[in-house]
Design a protein around this motif. Structure first.
Motif, PDB file in Angstrom:
ATOM      1  N   ILE A 164      13.462 -56.117 -31.640  1.00 47.11           N
ATOM      2  CA  ILE A 164      12.134 -55.650 -31.230  1.00 47.11           C
ATOM      3  C   ILE A 164      12.314 -54.381 -30.398  1.00 47.11           C
ATOM      4  O   ILE A 164      13.114 -54.357 -29.462  1.00 47.11           O
ATOM      5  CB  ILE A 164      11.392 -56.718 -30.406  1.00 47.11           C
ATOM      6  CG1 ILE A 164      11.262 -58.019 -31.206  1.00 47.11           C
ATOM      7  CG2 ILE A 164      10.010 -56.219 -29.996  1.00 47.11           C
ATOM      8  CD1 ILE A 164      10.683 -59.173 -30.400  1.00 47.11           C
ATOM      9  N   VAL A 165      11.567 -53.342 -30.744  1.00 49.35           N
ATOM     10  CA  VAL A 165      11.654 -52.063 -30.040  1.00 49.35           C
ATOM     11  C   VAL A 165      10.337 -51.810 -29.313  1.00 49.35           C
ATOM     12  O   VAL A 165       9.257 -51.935 -29.898  1.00 49.35           O
ATOM     13  CB  VAL A 165      11.951 -50.904 -31.022  1.00 49.35           C
ATOM     14  CG1 VAL A 165      11.974 -49.572 -30.283  1.00 49.35           C
ATOM     15  CG2 VAL A 165      13.277 -51.142 -31.733  1.00 49.35           C
ATOM     16  N   TYR A 166      10.431 -51.444 -28.027  1.00 50.70           N
ATOM     17  CA  TYR A 166       9.239 -51.217 -27.203  1.00 50.70           C
ATOM     18  C   TYR A 166       9.070 -49.734 -26.885  1.00 50.70           C
ATOM     19  O   TYR A 166      10.001 -48.942 -27.011  1.00 50.70           O
ATOM     20  CB  TYR A 166       9.344 -52.000 -25.893  1.00 50.70           C
ATOM     21  CG  TYR A 166       9.337 -53.497 -26.070  1.00 50.70           C
ATOM     22  CD1 TYR A 166       8.143 -54.216 -26.071  1.00 50.70           C
ATOM     23  CD2 TYR A 166      10.524 -54.200 -26.244  1.00 50.70           C
ATOM     24  CE1 TYR A 166       8.132 -55.590 -26.239  1.00 50.70           C
ATOM     25  CE2 TYR A 166      10.529 -55.576 -26.410  1.00 50.70           C
ATOM     26  CZ  TYR A 166       9.327 -56.267 -26.406  1.00 50.70           C
ATOM     27  OH  TYR A 166       9.322 -57.622 -26.569  1.00 50.70           O
ATOM     28  N   GLY A 167       7.859 -49.397 -26.427  1.00 53.09           N
ATOM     29  CA  GLY A 167       7.577 -48.043 -25.982  1.00 53.09           C
ATOM     30  C   GLY A 167       6.958 -47.186 -27.069  1.00 53.09           C
ATOM     31  O   GLY A 167       6.707 -47.634 -28.194  1.00 53.09           O
ATOM     32  N   LEU A 168       6.698 -45.932 -26.716  1.00 57.26           N
ATOM     33  CA  LEU A 168       6.151 -44.962 -27.664  1.00 57.26           C
ATOM     34  C   LEU A 168       7.277 -44.550 -28.601  1.00 57.26           C
ATOM     35  O   LEU A 168       8.224 -43.875 -28.198  1.00 57.26           O
ATOM     36  CB  LEU A 168       5.589 -43.750 -26.919  1.00 57.26           C
ATOM     37  CG  LEU A 168       4.872 -42.693 -27.758  1.00 57.26           C
ATOM     38  CD1 LEU A 168       3.661 -43.292 -28.467  1.00 57.26           C
ATOM     39  CD2 LEU A 168       4.453 -41.518 -26.889  1.00 57.26           C
ATOM     40  N   VAL A 169       7.183 -44.997 -29.830  1.00 54.83           N
ATOM     41  CA  VAL A 169       8.298 -44.842 -30.765  1.00 54.83           C
ATOM     42  C   VAL A 169       8.275 -43.474 -31.430  1.00 54.83           C
ATOM     43  O   VAL A 169       7.255 -43.021 -31.941  1.00 54.83           O
ATOM     44  CB  VAL A 169       8.249 -45.942 -31.846  1.00 54.83           C
ATOM     45  CG1 VAL A 169       9.398 -45.762 -32.826  1.00 54.83           C
ATOM     46  CG2 VAL A 169       8.321 -47.310 -31.193  1.00 54.83           C
ATOM     47  N   ALA A 170       9.416 -42.803 -31.385  1.00 54.18           N
ATOM     48  CA  ALA A 170       9.607 -41.544 -32.101  1.00 54.18           C
ATOM     49  C   ALA A 170      11.041 -41.542 -32.614  1.00 54.18           C
ATOM     50  O   ALA A 170      11.974 -41.845 -31.872  1.00 54.18           O
ATOM     51  CB  ALA A 170       9.367 -40.353 -31.181  1.00 54.18           C
ATOM     52  N   GLY A 171      11.211 -41.235 -33.869  1.00 56.92           N
ATOM     53  CA  GLY A 171      12.555 -41.275 -34.429  1.00 56.92           C
ATOM     54  C   GLY A 171      12.583 -40.716 -35.830  1.00 56.92           C
ATOM     55  O   GLY A 171      11.562 -40.257 -36.363  1.00 56.92           O
ATOM     56  N   PRO A 172      13.741 -40.752 -36.462  1.00 54.97           N
ATOM     57  CA  PRO A 172      13.873 -40.223 -37.830  1.00 54.97           C
ATOM     58  C   PRO A 172      13.115 -41.088 -38.838  1.00 54.97           C
ATOM     59  O   PRO A 172      12.716 -42.209 -38.544  1.00 54.97           O
ATOM     60  CB  PRO A 172      15.387 -40.279 -38.067  1.00 54.97           C
ATOM     61  CG  PRO A 172      15.874 -41.359 -37.154  1.00 54.97           C
ATOM     62  CD  PRO A 172      15.002 -41.283 -35.940  1.00 54.97           C
ATOM     63  N   LYS A 173      12.956 -40.544 -40.043  1.00 56.60           N
ATOM     64  CA  LYS A 173      12.230 -41.266 -41.093  1.00 56.60           C
ATOM     65  C   LYS A 173      12.918 -42.580 -41.446  1.00 56.60           C
ATOM     66  O   LYS A 173      12.259 -43.549 -41.826  1.00 56.60           O
ATOM     67  CB  LYS A 173      12.107 -40.383 -42.335  1.00 56.60           C
ATOM     68  CG  LYS A 173      11.184 -39.182 -42.149  1.00 56.60           C
ATOM     69  CD  LYS A 173      11.066 -38.385 -43.438  1.00 56.60           C
ATOM     70  CE  LYS A 173      10.120 -37.201 -43.262  1.00 56.60           C
ATOM     71  NZ  LYS A 173      10.002 -36.402 -44.515  1.00 56.60           N
ATOM     72  N   SER A 174      14.245 -42.607 -41.314  1.00 54.34           N
ATOM     73  CA  SER A 174      14.990 -43.827 -41.646  1.00 54.34           C
ATOM     74  C   SER A 174      14.577 -44.987 -40.738  1.00 54.34           C
ATOM     75  O   SER A 174      14.555 -46.139 -41.169  1.00 54.34           O
ATOM     76  CB  SER A 174      16.493 -43.577 -41.509  1.00 54.34           C
ATOM     77  OG  SER A 174      16.816 -43.158 -40.185  1.00 54.34           O
ATOM     78  N   PHE A 175      14.232 -44.662 -39.479  1.00 57.08           N
ATOM     79  CA  PHE A 175      13.796 -45.697 -38.537  1.00 57.08           C
ATOM     80  C   PHE A 175      12.487 -46.325 -39.009  1.00 57.08           C
ATOM     81  O   PHE A 175      12.340 -47.551 -39.041  1.00 57.08           O
ATOM     82  CB  PHE A 175      13.623 -45.096 -37.137  1.00 57.08           C
ATOM     83  CG  PHE A 175      13.028 -46.046 -36.135  1.00 57.08           C
ATOM     84  CD1 PHE A 175      13.820 -46.956 -35.455  1.00 57.08           C
ATOM     85  CD2 PHE A 175      11.664 -46.036 -35.878  1.00 57.08           C
ATOM     86  CE1 PHE A 175      13.270 -47.842 -34.534  1.00 57.08           C
ATOM     87  CE2 PHE A 175      11.101 -46.910 -34.961  1.00 57.08           C
ATOM     88  CZ  PHE A 175      11.915 -47.818 -34.288  1.00 57.08           C
ATOM     89  N   PHE A 176      11.533 -45.500 -39.378  1.00 55.98           N
ATOM     90  CA  PHE A 176      10.228 -46.007 -39.797  1.00 55.98           C
ATOM     91  C   PHE A 176      10.300 -46.710 -41.151  1.00 55.98           C
ATOM     92  O   PHE A 176       9.479 -47.577 -41.441  1.00 55.98           O
ATOM     93  CB  PHE A 176       9.206 -44.866 -39.824  1.00 55.98           C
ATOM     94  CG  PHE A 176       8.851 -44.362 -38.453  1.00 55.98           C
ATOM     95  CD1 PHE A 176       7.942 -45.049 -37.663  1.00 55.98           C
ATOM     96  CD2 PHE A 176       9.453 -43.226 -37.934  1.00 55.98           C
ATOM     97  CE1 PHE A 176       7.620 -44.606 -36.392  1.00 55.98           C
ATOM     98  CE2 PHE A 176       9.135 -42.775 -36.665  1.00 55.98           C
ATOM     99  CZ  PHE A 176       8.222 -43.469 -35.889  1.00 55.98           C
ATOM    100  N   ARG A 177      11.296 -46.332 -41.969  1.00 56.06           N
ATOM    101  CA  ARG A 177      11.499 -47.058 -43.227  1.00 56.06           C
ATOM    102  C   ARG A 177      11.944 -48.488 -42.939  1.00 56.06           C
ATOM    103  O   ARG A 177      11.530 -49.438 -43.610  1.00 56.06           O
ATOM    104  CB  ARG A 177      12.529 -46.337 -44.099  1.00 56.06           C
ATOM    105  CG  ARG A 177      11.965 -45.146 -44.866  1.00 56.06           C
ATOM    106  CD  ARG A 177      12.862 -44.752 -46.021  1.00 56.06           C
ATOM    107  NE  ARG A 177      14.143 -44.229 -45.549  1.00 56.06           N
ATOM    108  CZ  ARG A 177      14.388 -42.935 -45.338  1.00 56.06           C
ATOM    109  NH1 ARG A 177      13.441 -42.036 -45.565  1.00 56.06           N
ATOM    110  NH2 ARG A 177      15.568 -42.539 -44.910  1.00 56.06           N
TER     111      ARG A 177
END
Length: 207
Positions: A164-177
């Motif tokens: 589980i990841v918390y906070g305002l999420v920003a990352g590469p496209k691979s993360f959101f995939r």
């Protein structure tokens, strides 16, 4: 009587159950027909009110200035994780009473507004009454034990468990995939300092 960190469980015979045992014992002895009829009716009425498993308890709020007095107690049948959970709200003093229809092992979840959930397992035997006392929120964060292991407390397994990841999420496209495929769960922006690190998808449990 069972005691652990902030939780006391008493599964001994309740006073009402002792009354029923005494009534049954009286019926086993020679007594007048009228008295026997009265005692039989009384036993049936009391037993009917005790049918099923009863879980009652007291939640001791550990904060001096609680954000909210709304605390929910939810029981989920571990053997049937997809079954509908049973929930009840505690009163203003922290007392609650929950009835379940079958004897089984249940996952009990205590949750409040902007507070970390507390979960533990409890076995309810047929036609039994269990009394528990709970310190909430817990003085020791229950999620610390599994923070590094990722082992689900329900079944002690690591398969089908995601972080589980918390906070305002920003990352590469691979993360959101990975999020889209269900390999990572977003926990939101609100953190309490005692939050679950993993989500067991098999038992739908955060820990």
């Amino acid at each position: 009587m069972i005691e652990s960190a902030g939780i006391t469980i008493d599964d001994s015979i309740s006073p009402v159950e002792k009354i029923i045992i005494n009534l049954i014992d009286l019926l086993a002895h020679p007594i007048p027909k009228t008295m026997r009829l009265i005692l039989t009716c009384l036993t049936i009425v009391i037993s009917a009110n005790l049918a099923g498993q009863q879980l009652r308890g007291k939640i001791n709020y550990t904060r001096t200035n609680p954000i909210s007095s709304i605390i929910w107690v939810t029981a989920t049948d571990i053997n049937k994780p997809k079954s509908k959970p049973l929930s009840v709200r505690s009163d203003s003093l922290g007392y609650f009473n929950l009835f379940v229809n079958k004897s089984s092992e249940y996952q009990l979840s205590i949750s409040g507004v902007f507070e970390p959930d507390t979960t533990f397992n409890i076995k309810l035997k047929k036609d039994s009454t269990v009394e528990i006392k709970i310190d909430y929120p817990p003085k020791i964060c229950p999620y610390e034990k599994t923070k590094l292991t990722g082992i689900c407390p329900t079944g002690n397994h690591k398969d089908n468990v995601i972080p589980i990841v918390y906070g305002l999420v920003a990352g590469p496209k691979s993360f959101f995939r990975k999020v889209k495929k269900g390999k990572i769960e977003l926990g939101g922006c609100v953190v309490t300092g005692c939050d679950p690190n993993w989500h067991c998808k098999t038992h739908d449990r955060r820990f």
